[in-house]
Motif scaffolding. Sequence first.
Motif, PDB file in Angstrom:
ATOM      1  N   GLN A  21      -4.170   1.975  15.169  1.00  9.33           N
ATOM      2  CA  GLN A  21      -4.262   1.434  13.813  1.00  9.33           C
ATOM      3  C   GLN A  21      -3.053   1.838  12.973  1.00  9.33           C
ATOM      4  OE1 GLN A  21      -7.824   2.474  11.721  1.00  9.33           O
ATOM      5  NE2 GLN A  21      -7.254   1.382   9.878  1.00  9.33           N
ATOM      6  N   ALA A  22      -2.706   3.140  13.032  1.00  7.29           N
ATOM      7  CA  ALA A  22      -1.618   3.611  12.182  1.00  7.29           C
ATOM      8  C   ALA A  22      -0.270   3.091  12.636  1.00  7.29           C
ATOM      9  CB  ALA A  22      -1.599   5.137  12.163  1.00  7.29           C
ATOM     10  N   SER A  23      -0.117   2.864  13.949  1.00 11.74           N
ATOM     11  CA  SER A  23       1.186   2.473  14.460  1.00 11.74           C
ATOM     12  C   SER A  23       1.572   1.065  14.059  1.00 11.74           C
ATOM     13  CB  SER A  23       1.203   2.599  15.989  1.00 11.74           C
ATOM     14  OG  SER A  23       0.330   1.650  16.587  1.00 11.74           O
ATOM     15  N   GLN A  24       0.611   0.248  13.676  1.00 12.47           N
ATOM     16  CA  GLN A  24       0.903  -1.131  13.360  1.00 12.47           C
ATOM     17  C   GLN A  24       1.081  -1.364  11.857  1.00 12.47           C
ATOM     18  OE1 GLN A  24      -1.904  -3.736  15.247  1.00 12.47           O
ATOM     19  NE2 GLN A  24      -1.602  -2.821  17.254  1.00 12.47           N
ATOM     20  N   SER A  25       1.099  -0.299  11.097  1.00 14.80           N
ATOM     21  CA  SER A  25       1.297  -0.467   9.666  1.00 14.80           C
ATOM     22  C   SER A  25       2.256   0.596   9.166  1.00 14.80           C
ATOM     23  CB  SER A  25      -0.037  -0.360   8.922  1.00 14.80           C
ATOM     24  OG  SER A  25      -0.611   0.919   9.088  1.00 14.80           O
ATOM     25  N   MET A  26       2.927   0.286   8.099  1.00 14.77           N
ATOM     26  CA  MET A  26       3.833   1.251   7.508  1.00 14.77           C
ATOM     27  C   MET A  26       3.201   1.785   6.228  1.00 14.77           C
ATOM     28  SD  MET A  26       6.693  -1.347   5.985  1.00 14.77           S
ATOM     29  CE  MET A  26       6.177  -2.713   4.930  1.00 14.77           C
ATOM     30  N   VAL A  27       3.726   2.872   5.731  1.00 14.14           N
ATOM     31  CA  VAL A  27       3.274   3.444   4.470  1.00 14.14           C
ATOM     32  C   VAL A  27       4.067   2.789   3.345  1.00 14.14           C
ATOM     33  CG1 VAL A  27       3.088   5.541   3.094  1.00 14.14           C
ATOM     34  CG2 VAL A  27       2.683   5.631   5.565  1.00 14.14           C
ATOM     35  N   ILE A  28       3.359   2.275   2.366  1.00 10.37           N
ATOM     36  CA  ILE A  28       3.997   1.655   1.204  1.00 10.37           C
ATOM     37  C   ILE A  28       3.823   2.588   0.013  1.00 10.37           C
ATOM     38  CG2 ILE A  28       4.064  -0.357  -0.315  1.00 10.37           C
ATOM     39  CD1 ILE A  28       2.736  -1.969   1.929  1.00 10.37           C
ATOM     40  N   SER A  29       4.931   2.957  -0.603  1.00 14.49           N
ATOM     41  CA  SER A  29       4.890   3.807  -1.796  1.00 14.49           C
ATOM     42  C   SER A  29       5.299   2.977  -3.007  1.00 14.49           C
ATOM     43  CB  SER A  29       5.837   5.003  -1.638  1.00 14.49           C
ATOM     44  OG  SER A  29       5.420   5.838  -0.582  1.00 14.49           O
ATOM     45  N   VAL A  30       4.415   2.896  -3.982  1.00 15.48           N
ATOM     46  CA  VAL A  30       4.706   2.193  -5.229  1.00 15.48           C
ATOM     47  C   VAL A  30       5.024   3.251  -6.284  1.00 15.48           C
ATOM     48  CG1 VAL A  30       3.877   0.535  -6.923  1.00 15.48           C
ATOM     49  CG2 VAL A  30       3.078   0.385  -4.555  1.00 15.48           C
TER      50      VAL A  30
ATOM     51  N   ARG B 231      -3.797  -2.130  -1.564  1.00 10.35           N
ATOM     52  CA  ARG B 231      -4.874  -1.395  -0.893  1.00 10.35           C
ATOM     53  C   ARG B 231      -6.022  -2.323  -0.521  1.00 10.35           C
ATOM     54  NH1 ARG B 231      -8.242   3.656  -3.404  1.00 10.35           N
ATOM     55  NH2 ARG B 231      -9.077   1.957  -4.666  1.00 10.35           N
ATOM     56  N   SER B 232      -6.313  -3.287  -1.393  1.00  8.32           N
ATOM     57  CA  SER B 232      -7.398  -4.231  -1.105  1.00  8.32           C
ATOM     58  C   SER B 232      -7.089  -5.119   0.091  1.00  8.32           C
ATOM     59  CB  SER B 232      -7.674  -5.101  -2.337  1.00  8.32           C
ATOM     60  OG  SER B 232      -6.614  -6.031  -2.561  1.00  8.32           O
ATOM     61  N   LYS B 233      -5.796  -5.222   0.435  1.00 11.08           N
ATOM     62  CA  LYS B 233      -5.385  -6.027   1.590  1.00 11.08           C
ATOM     63  C   LYS B 233      -5.305  -5.204   2.872  1.00 11.08           C
ATOM     64  CE  LYS B 233      -2.623  -9.153  -1.314  1.00 11.08           C
ATOM     65  NZ  LYS B 233      -3.221 -10.461  -0.985  1.00 11.08           N
ATOM     66  N   GLY B 234      -5.680  -3.928   2.789  1.00 12.18           N
ATOM     67  CA  GLY B 234      -5.733  -3.085   3.977  1.00 12.18           C
ATOM     68  C   GLY B 234      -4.455  -2.333   4.298  1.00 12.18           C
TER      69      GLY B 234
ATOM     70  N   VAL C 290       0.626   5.609  -4.734  1.00 13.91           N
ATOM     71  CA  VAL C 290       1.284   5.285  -5.995  1.00 13.91           C
ATOM     72  C   VAL C 290       1.636   6.578  -6.726  1.00 13.91           C
ATOM     73  CG1 VAL C 290      -0.876   5.117  -7.304  1.00 13.91           C
ATOM     74  CG2 VAL C 290       1.166   3.878  -8.102  1.00 13.91           C
ATOM     75  N   SER C 291       2.795   6.578  -7.386  1.00 12.59           N
ATOM     76  CA  SER C 291       3.190   7.728  -8.192  1.00 12.59           C
ATOM     77  C   SER C 291       3.984   7.235  -9.394  1.00 12.59           C
ATOM     78  CB  SER C 291       4.028   8.727  -7.371  1.00 12.59           C
ATOM     79  OG  SER C 291       5.204   8.119  -6.881  1.00 12.59           O
ATOM     80  N   HIS C 292       4.070   8.086 -10.431  1.00 11.40           N
ATOM     81  CA  HIS C 292       4.709   7.700 -11.690  1.00 11.40           C
ATOM     82  C   HIS C 292       5.743   8.769 -12.055  1.00 11.40           C
ATOM     83  CE1 HIS C 292       1.645   4.638 -11.900  1.00 11.40           C
ATOM     84  NE2 HIS C 292       0.714   5.554 -11.786  1.00 11.40           N
ATOM     85  N   ARG C 293       7.000   8.475 -11.784  1.00 13.72           N
ATOM     86  CA  ARG C 293       8.049   9.467 -11.907  1.00 13.72           C
ATOM     87  C   ARG C 293       8.219   9.995 -13.325  1.00 13.72           C
ATOM     88  NH1 ARG C 293      14.250   7.854 -11.073  1.00 13.72           N
ATOM     89  NH2 ARG C 293      13.985   7.401 -13.317  1.00 13.72           N
TER      90      ARG C 293
END
Length: 284
Positions: A155-164, A266-269, A274-277
Motif C-alpha cells: 500500500q505504502a509503496s504505491q503512493s507518495m507523501v504529499i506535504s501541503v 486526504r478524502s481521495k486516499g 499539512v503545516s503552516h510555516r
Amino acid sequence: MIVTGLSGAGKTLAIRYMEDMGFFCVDNLPPKLIPKFAELCYQSSGKIDKIAIVVDIRGGGFFDDLFECLYNLKELGYDYEILFLDAADNVLIKRYKESRRMHPLVKEGRIIQGINMERERLKSVKEKATYVIDTSYMQPKQLKETLLNLFGDSQASQSMVISVVSFGYKNGILVDADLVFDVRFLPNPFYIDELKNQTGKDPDVRKYVFSFPETQIFLNKLEDMLDFLIPYYIKEGKSQLVIGIGCTGGKHRSVAIADFIYEMLRSKGHRVDVSHRDIHNKEE
C-alpha cells in the motif's frame, strides 16, 4: 538484508530507496560487526525490524570475513537475505569515467582491471545471493520500482507523501516546494478589523475567504490540476510532493486554502500532511 555487488552498480542509490521504504540502513559496516549489530536491533523490541547493510570491497580485508559472519548469523537464529547489484563492464566503465572516480581496487591502472578483480572476488557472493539485479540499462526510477516490488509495503509503496505547506511571501518563498500557488489575488482578511488578529484556522476567517466566487473557481481548478498531476508524479517514482500555498504573511488566506487542500487530498486516499510555516507571525 545484506546489500552488495559491483562498485558502480547502484548500491548507494538502492540503499537510499530502501531507507525510504522503512529499512534501517548502514553503509560499509565491517562484516564481523554484523552479528552484534543484529543482536542490538533484535533488542529494540520490534522498533528496528527491517535492516539493510551495505557490505562491499571498500572494507578491504574485512570483506573476507563475510561468509564467516553469515554463518554466525544463521547459528544465532537471525534470518538474512543477500541483494546483489550487477552491471555490464562497459556500463561500469562509463559510470566511472562520468564520475571521474578511480576503482577502489585499482588506484593506479585501468578501470577494467579493477572490475575484473572485483568480479572474481565477488563470484561466490553472487552465487549465494537471494536476489540479483542487473542495473546496466535501468533508470533510477526503474531500480526504485524493482526494489518496491521486492521489498516494499504494497500500500505504502504505491503512493507518495504529499506535504501541503502555507507560507508568507514577505518571509521568503518556500524553498523546498515542488508546486507553488499564489493566493494573494484573494481578498485579504487582514484588512477586516475583527479578522486581523485571527488566522485561517478560525471559522470566521475561513468563512470570509471561501465566501468569494473566485475562491471557489480557484479551488475547483486546483483540484482538477492536482488530480491530473499526482498520478504522473507517482508513476515517475517521486516519494514526496511539497505543495506550497502562499499569501502575503502566511497567516490568513494561505492557511485556510492549505487546510482545504489537505482535507480534499486526504478524502481521495492520499498520504498527506499539512503545516503552516508563518502562522504565528504577528502581522501580515
